[in-house]
Scaffold this motif. Sequence first.
Motif, mmCIF file in Angstrom:
data_model
loop_
_atom_site.group_PDB
_atom_site.id
_atom_site.type_symbol
_atom_site.label_atom_id
_atom_site.label_comp_id
_atom_site.label_asym_id
_atom_site.label_seq_id
_atom_site.Cartn_x
_atom_site.Cartn_y
_atom_site.Cartn_z
ATOM 1 N N VAL A 83 14.160 25.343 92.352
ATOM 2 C CA VAL A 83 14.286 26.903 92.651
ATOM 3 C C VAL A 83 14.699 27.084 93.603
ATOM 4 O O VAL A 83 16.056 28.253 93.249
ATOM 5 C CB VAL A 83 12.362 26.869 93.292
ATOM 6 C CG1 VAL A 83 12.273 28.560 93.138
ATOM 7 C CG2 VAL A 83 11.803 26.813 91.151
ATOM 8 N N GLY A 84 14.921 26.539 94.120
ATOM 9 C CA GLY A 84 15.981 26.607 95.721
ATOM 10 C C GLY A 84 17.076 27.030 95.404
ATOM 11 O O GLY A 84 18.133 27.991 95.892
ATOM 12 N N ILE A 85 17.953 25.874 94.818
ATOM 13 C CA ILE A 85 19.186 25.995 93.668
ATOM 14 C C ILE A 85 19.300 27.486 93.121
ATOM 15 O O ILE A 85 20.318 28.305 93.333
ATOM 16 C CB ILE A 85 19.809 24.248 93.590
ATOM 17 C CG1 ILE A 85 19.824 23.429 94.019
ATOM 18 C CG2 ILE A 85 20.748 24.836 92.215
ATOM 19 C CD1 ILE A 85 19.566 22.010 93.032
ATOM 20 N N GLY A 86 18.819 27.865 92.019
ATOM 21 C CA GLY A 86 18.457 28.875 91.933
ATOM 22 C C GLY A 86 18.953 29.744 92.583
ATOM 23 O O GLY A 86 19.608 30.653 92.499
ATOM 24 N N ARG A 87 17.611 30.475 93.043
ATOM 25 C CA ARG A 87 18.373 31.287 93.874
ATOM 26 C C ARG A 87 19.389 31.217 95.253
ATOM 27 O O ARG A 87 20.510 31.987 95.329
ATOM 28 C CB ARG A 87 16.803 31.471 95.505
ATOM 29 C CG ARG A 87 15.553 31.640 95.324
ATOM 30 C CD ARG A 87 14.434 31.380 95.703
ATOM 31 N NE ARG A 87 12.916 31.391 95.054
ATOM 32 C CZ ARG A 87 12.062 31.291 96.342
ATOM 33 N NH1 ARG A 87 11.844 30.350 97.259
ATOM 34 N NH2 ARG A 87 11.009 31.536 95.370
ATOM 35 N N ARG A 88 20.037 30.212 95.590
ATOM 36 C CA ARG A 88 21.264 30.620 96.076
ATOM 37 C C ARG A 88 21.970 30.023 95.310
ATOM 38 O O ARG A 88 23.160 31.250 96.250
ATOM 39 C CB ARG A 88 21.257 29.114 96.925
ATOM 40 C CG ARG A 88 20.674 27.996 97.962
ATOM 41 C CD ARG A 88 20.941 28.576 99.310
ATOM 42 N NE ARG A 88 22.341 28.222 100.125
ATOM 43 C CZ ARG A 88 22.058 26.530 100.508
ATOM 44 N NH1 ARG A 88 20.707 25.977 100.388
ATOM 45 N NH2 ARG A 88 23.257 26.067 100.797
ATOM 46 N N LEU A 89 22.863 30.093 93.782
ATOM 47 C CA LEU A 89 23.624 30.138 93.511
ATOM 48 C C LEU A 89 23.222 31.329 91.926
ATOM 49 O O LEU A 89 24.360 31.541 91.443
ATOM 50 C CB LEU A 89 23.346 28.965 92.190
ATOM 51 C CG LEU A 89 23.849 27.788 93.556
ATOM 52 C CD1 LEU A 89 24.493 26.623 92.262
ATOM 53 C CD2 LEU A 89 25.514 28.258 94.515
ATOM 54 N N PHE A 90 22.470 31.923 92.357
ATOM 55 C CA PHE A 90 21.923 33.372 91.458
ATOM 56 C C PHE A 90 21.735 32.764 89.398
ATOM 57 O O PHE A 90 22.028 33.720 89.069
ATOM 58 C CB PHE A 90 22.863 34.374 92.072
ATOM 59 C CG PHE A 90 22.480 34.970 93.397
ATOM 60 C CD1 PHE A 90 21.644 35.623 93.459
ATOM 61 C CD2 PHE A 90 23.711 34.473 94.035
ATOM 62 C CE1 PHE A 90 21.897 36.312 95.343
ATOM 63 C CE2 PHE A 90 23.905 35.639 95.577
ATOM 64 C CZ PHE A 90 22.738 35.784 96.031
ATOM 65 N N LEU A 91 20.608 31.905 89.675
ATOM 66 C CA LEU A 91 21.180 31.057 88.926
ATOM 67 C C LEU A 91 19.549 31.188 88.112
ATOM 68 O O LEU A 91 18.529 30.675 89.227
ATOM 69 C CB LEU A 91 21.408 29.752 88.133
ATOM 70 C CG LEU A 91 22.906 29.434 88.623
ATOM 71 C CD1 LEU A 91 23.061 28.238 88.413
ATOM 72 C CD2 LEU A 91 23.599 30.179 88.004
ATOM 73 N N THR A 92 18.434 30.513 86.977
ATOM 74 C CA THR A 92 17.483 31.046 86.303
ATOM 75 C C THR A 92 17.498 29.351 86.308
ATOM 76 O O THR A 92 17.980 28.505 86.465
ATOM 77 C CB THR A 92 17.265 31.321 84.976
ATOM 78 O OG1 THR A 92 18.420 30.136 84.154
ATOM 79 C CG2 THR A 92 17.960 32.752 84.675
ATOM 80 N N GLU A 93 15.858 29.136 87.081
ATOM 81 C CA GLU A 93 15.829 27.435 86.847
ATOM 82 C C GLU A 93 15.900 26.742 85.669
ATOM 83 O O GLU A 93 16.651 25.611 85.902
ATOM 84 C CB GLU A 93 13.928 27.301 87.196
ATOM 85 C CG GLU A 93 13.748 26.083 87.173
ATOM 86 C CD GLU A 93 12.056 25.949 87.676
ATOM 87 O OE1 GLU A 93 11.226 24.739 88.272
ATOM 88 O OE2 GLU A 93 11.587 27.261 87.747
#
Length: 213
Positions: free
Chosen positions: A167-177
Motif C-alpha cells: 500500500v505504501g509503495i502504491g502511494r509513493r509511486l501512484f500505483l494501485t495495490e
Amino acid sequence: MRIVIGEDSALFREGLARLLADAGHEIVGLAPDAPSLMTVVAQTSPDLAVIDIRMPPDQTDDGARAARRLRMLHPGLAIVLLSQHIETRHSVELVATGRFGYLLKDRVLAVDEFLDALDRVAAGGSALDPEVVTRLLGRQRSDDRLAPLTPREREVLTLMAEGCTNVGIGRRLFLTERTVETHVGSILSKLGLHTNDEQHRRVLAVLAYLGEH
C-alpha cells in the motif's frame, strides 16, 4: 516499548530519550559507549535498542559491532542503528536477520516517520534509510541479476527495501495495490526468490541476496 539508547553525545542521547518518553515509551537504559551498552541490555532485557554506529571506545564502528554481538546474544531484540554517515559494512548482515533498522540521524527530526520506523522494526520488520538503500543497490554491477529488472521494478525494489508495504509503495509511486503486487511478484521471480506472505520477509530476502554480491 522498553528501549535502551546507546549514544555518546549526551545532548543527543538525552534529547532522544525525552522524545521517546514523550511518545509513551519506557527508557530502561542509557549507554555512552559500546561496552556499557552490552551491559545495560543484558541487565534490562529491552524490546528495542537504538544505537549510534560510531561510539567509544574506538569511535569507529563500535556501535555496529556491538549491534552484531547483541543480535547473537539476544535474537529477539529489535535494533535500530543511527549514523551521521552511511556505513554499509554491517547493515546487510543485520537486516537479513529481521527486526532491524538503519537511519541517518537527520531522520530523527521527522518525528512521526522516525517513531513509525521504530514501531515497524519492533514488530519484526525493517526500516532502512532511502540513502542506505541507494548505496546498497548501487553496489550491484550492471550485468548482475538486477539487470533484468525494469526501471519501475527497481523503484519498487528500493521502496521494498526501505520497509514500505505494498500500500505504501502504491502511494509513493501512484500505483494501485494490485499493480504493486504484480511488480513484486515479477521482482521475486527474476531474482529467483520464493514468495512469502510476510512483506518484511520479502524485503529481508532481497537484501540478503544483494549482500552476497
